[in-house]
Design a protein around this motif. Structure first.
Motif, PDB file in Angstrom:
ATOM      1  N   LYS A 165       0.812  -1.217   0.000  1.00  0.00           N
ATOM      2  CA  LYS A 165       0.000   0.000   0.000  1.00  0.00           C
ATOM      3  C   LYS A 165       0.847   1.270   0.000  1.00  0.00           C
ATOM      4  CE  LYS A 165      -4.174  -1.934   2.144  1.00  0.00           C
ATOM      5  NZ  LYS A 165      -5.074  -1.610   1.020  1.00  0.00           N
TER       6      LYS A 165
ATOM      7  N   ASN B  76      -1.217  10.912  10.186  1.00  0.00           N
ATOM      8  CA  ASN B  76      -2.540  11.367  10.655  1.00  0.00           C
ATOM      9  C   ASN B  76      -2.429  12.600  11.561  1.00  0.00           C
ATOM     10  OD1 ASN B  76      -3.502   9.233   9.231  1.00  0.00           O
ATOM     11  ND2 ASN B  76      -4.455   8.173  10.937  1.00  0.00           N
TER      12      ASN B  76
ATOM     13  N   LYS C 112      -8.886   4.361  12.112  1.00  0.00           N
ATOM     14  CA  LYS C 112     -10.060   3.543  11.824  1.00  0.00           C
ATOM     15  C   LYS C 112     -10.076   3.018  10.396  1.00  0.00           C
ATOM     16  CE  LYS C 112     -13.073   5.681  15.276  1.00  0.00           C
ATOM     17  NZ  LYS C 112     -14.348   6.421  15.502  1.00  0.00           N
ATOM     18  N   ARG C 113      -9.883   3.934   9.432  1.00  0.00           N
ATOM     19  CA  ARG C 113     -10.033   3.492   8.046  1.00  0.00           C
ATOM     20  C   ARG C 113      -8.871   3.870   7.139  1.00  0.00           C
ATOM     21  NH1 ARG C 113     -15.974   5.279   6.192  1.00  0.00           N
ATOM     22  NH2 ARG C 113     -15.307   7.194   7.217  1.00  0.00           N
ATOM     23  N   ALA C 114      -8.176   4.980   7.413  1.00  0.00           N
ATOM     24  CA  ALA C 114      -7.160   5.452   6.480  1.00  0.00           C
ATOM     25  C   ALA C 114      -5.929   5.959   7.221  1.00  0.00           C
ATOM     26  CB  ALA C 114      -7.725   6.555   5.596  1.00  0.00           C
TER      27      ALA C 114
ATOM     28  N   TYR D  82      -2.762   8.756   6.715  1.00  0.00           N
ATOM     29  CA  TYR D  82      -2.272   9.899   5.947  1.00  0.00           C
ATOM     30  C   TYR D  82      -0.832  10.187   6.356  1.00  0.00           C
ATOM     31  CZ  TYR D  82      -7.185  10.534   4.828  1.00  0.00           C
ATOM     32  OH  TYR D  82      -8.481  10.331   4.401  1.00  0.00           O
TER      33      TYR D  82
ATOM     34  N   PHE E 263      -3.600   6.240   2.230  1.00  0.00           N
ATOM     35  CA  PHE E 263      -4.113   4.978   1.711  1.00  0.00           C
ATOM     36  C   PHE E 263      -5.101   4.383   2.703  1.00  0.00           C
ATOM     37  CE2 PHE E 263      -0.153   4.124   3.963  1.00  0.00           C
ATOM     38  CZ  PHE E 263      -0.493   3.089   4.826  1.00  0.00           C
ATOM     39  N   SER E 264      -5.972   3.546   2.178  1.00  0.00           N
ATOM     40  CA  SER E 264      -6.978   2.898   3.007  1.00  0.00           C
ATOM     41  C   SER E 264      -6.398   1.649   3.665  1.00  0.00           C
ATOM     42  CB  SER E 264      -8.191   2.522   2.155  1.00  0.00           C
ATOM     43  OG  SER E 264      -9.086   1.712   2.884  1.00  0.00           O
ATOM     44  N   LYS E 265      -6.800   1.391   4.889  1.00  0.00           N
ATOM     45  CA  LYS E 265      -6.348   0.187   5.590  1.00  0.00           C
ATOM     46  C   LYS E 265      -7.136  -1.041   5.170  1.00  0.00           C
ATOM     47  CE  LYS E 265      -5.566   0.316   9.973  1.00  0.00           C
ATOM     48  NZ  LYS E 265      -5.745   0.508  11.425  1.00  0.00           N
ATOM     49  N   GLU E 266      -8.273  -0.839   4.525  1.00  0.00           N
ATOM     50  CA  GLU E 266      -9.148  -1.955   4.167  1.00  0.00           C
ATOM     51  C   GLU E 266      -8.582  -2.761   3.013  1.00  0.00           C
ATOM     52  OE1 GLU E 266     -12.875  -0.150   3.346  1.00  0.00           O
ATOM     53  OE2 GLU E 266     -13.244   0.411   5.418  1.00  0.00           O
TER      54      GLU E 266
END
Length: 524
Positions: free
Chosen positions: A468, A484, A502-504, A506, A521-524
């Motif tokens: 990622k 973040n 939680k989700r991304a 930065y 990027f997204s962690k999902e």
């Protein structure tokens, strides 16, 4: 017959000398017949010999022979029509399955003009769009297309134009920077495809076609022809982008004309099978200069299969550093020459790969391979170079087993290896103070690095592999300053903040050349 015998008896009784006369006459006639037969045979052999001489000296149009003024006869090979390569079928089939790929890349940049910043202050990152293009090959009727990673890397929009001029939006299914292969998909059915060939069966001098879109849209579906110039090539200066970490290099070299825009296009044999994906040229001008390189289709097949099944490449890793048995290795090991090295290593030839280091806990280490071993075969396949080892190992998945044949102290040994995977869990310690983080390795930035960029603290990206971080825009040598919006000074800081997100994630930092960088990027 009876009357003839009675006559002979009467003649013998009444004319005793008649038998002798008759016998003399028969002998004379027999000798005459023998002489006549000898003459006939002599004449016959003379005629045949003369015919052969005349035939050999006669110029026959079918033999393509010519006679010079001096009387010298030259002859050229008269090939049958089937011996000439008919490339029309391959060209017509390939052109329908090769597509034009147009990409849009949105880049972020920061205004660095001090005069502007003095009057207007710091502004957020600005964006701009850049256009690029390449080629692709349809491999399944339901819209799966293989191209190069460097064609679609970081693309925010991908469009595909077929040979019938229909245009579709495409989705990137997955990429593999290590082989420069990517897979994209369009929403379509019943598309023309190219069947996979066997790149291992290619022969030097075999005819091949390169199909693609050199120099952009106007030259779509261009076909050029050439021969296979070499196999198993590596390039000292790899032009591919974003290829940090592992590189799998075993290119097919051809002299088919390839230019920018051909990247991702098809290399096809004379039967219309896909044998490679055109990926690079090496040129001082940036244009074709006599040779080009393609990723062998046998590598492409495995990568594409993994991308479809898993979304990423499940790559086996042996866990060694290695060198070819050449002059460079002889100098490093302080031998007088290659011959001296081979003699002292008890090797009969320089065909094999020398193990310079075995990573602790790796597949090779657990199997019993040692520094100084020379690998000569993997799973029954001879390996004569480092690139051949890479390609063979790359054909396996994590968990697969293979027999590795090595020469140690002049004796052959066969060891069973169970391959491990290339991906490392986030937070795994991979070196002295380094940890793995979404495909990269991180360490605390040194005092010298911080002073160079005028920073108080930060975390340096020491290597970039598939993952990622690479896809988001991370580069080797970058120093991360914020994650973040929280300042970071150690790899553990980065890991902890990313875990709590939680989700991304930065990232903000400074690139190796001193420019500010922002990405997420997204962690999902």
């Amino acid at each position: 017959m009876a009357s003839y015998l009675i006559f002979c008896l009467w003649l013998r009784k009444h004319r005793p000398d008649a038998g002798r006369l008759n016998i003399d006459k028969l002998k004379y006639m027999s000798e005459m017949k023998k002489g006549l037969l000898t003459v006939v045979l002599s004449v016959l052999f003379s005629v045949l010999a003369a015919y052969g001489v005349v035939k050999a000296a006669t110029v026959n149009e079918g033999d393509n022979m010519t006679m010079t003024e001096s009387g010298t006869v030259t002859k050229t090979v008269n090939l049958a029509q089937s011996d000439y390569p008919d490339l029309t079928y391959a060209a017509e089939a390939a052109v329908e399955a090769v597509v034009y790929v147009e990409v849009t890349v949105t880049q972020q940049y920061q205004m660095t003009d001090p005069f502007f910043r003095f009057f207007f202050g710091d502004e957020g990152p600005q964006t701009r769009e850049q256009q690029g293009s390449g080629s692709g090959v349809i491999i399944r009727p339901d819209g799966y297309i293989v191209t190069n990673n460097h064609v679609v890397a970081n693309a925010t929009k991908v469009q595909v134009t077929l040979n019938n001029n229909k245009t579709y939006e495409a989705k990137v299914i997955g990429t593999d920077p290590a082989t420069d292969v990517a897979l994209i998909k369009i929403d379509a059915q019943g598309l023309p495809t190219l069947p996979f060939g066997d790149s291992d069966q290619l022969r030097l001098g075999e005819w091949v076609l390169a199909v693609g879109s050199p120099l952009g849209y106007q030259l779509r579906s261009t076909i050029t022809a050439g021969i296979v110039s070499a196999k198993g090539r590596s390039m000292a200066h790899d032009p591919r982008e974003n290829n940090g970490g592992i590189q799998i290099e075993s290119f097919i070299q051809t002299d088919a004309a390839v230019n920018p825009g051909n990247s991702g296009g098809a290399l096809v044999n004379k039967t219309g099978e896909l044998v490679g994906i055109n990926t690079a040229i090496v040129s001082q001008t940036g244009a074709y200069s006599g040779y080009s390189f393609a990723v062998p289709v046998n590598i492409v097949k495995k990568v594409v299969s993994d991308l479809i099944d898993f979304g990423s490449v499940k790559r086996a890793v042996l866990g060694i550093s290695m060198s070819d048995l050449n002059e460079g290795l002889a100098k490093v090991l302080k031998y007088d020459s290659v011959d001296d090295m081979l003699k002292k290593m008890k090797l009969s030839s320089p065909e094999g790969v020398y193990i310079r280091e075995v990573a602790k806990g790796s597949s090779a280490d657990k199997a019993g391979l040692k520094e100084g071993d020379v690998i000569v075969a993997i799973d029954g396949t001879e390996v004569k170079s480092g690139s051949a080892v890479q390609v063979k190992v790359n054909s396996f998945h994590p968990g697969d087993k293979a027999k590795v044949k090595v020469i140690r102290d002049g004796k052959e040994k066969e060891l069973e290896v169970t391959f491990q995977g290339s991906s490392t869990e986030n937070g795994t310690v991979v070196g002295d103070g380094e940890i793995a983080f979404f495909g990269t390795t991180l360490k605390e930035a040194s005092k010298e690095t911080l002073e160079k960029f005028g920073l108080k603290k930060g975390v340096e990206v020491t290597s970039v592999g598939s993952g990622k971080m690479l896809e988001a825009g991370a580069s080797e040598g970058m120093v991360i300053t914020y994650v973040n919006d929280q300042p970071v000074g150690t790899p553990q800081d980065v890991l902890n903040i990313a875990k709590s997100a939680k989700r991304a994630v930065y990232i903000e930092g400074v690139t190796a050349n001193g420019r500010k960088a922002f990405f997420g990027f997204s962690k999902e």
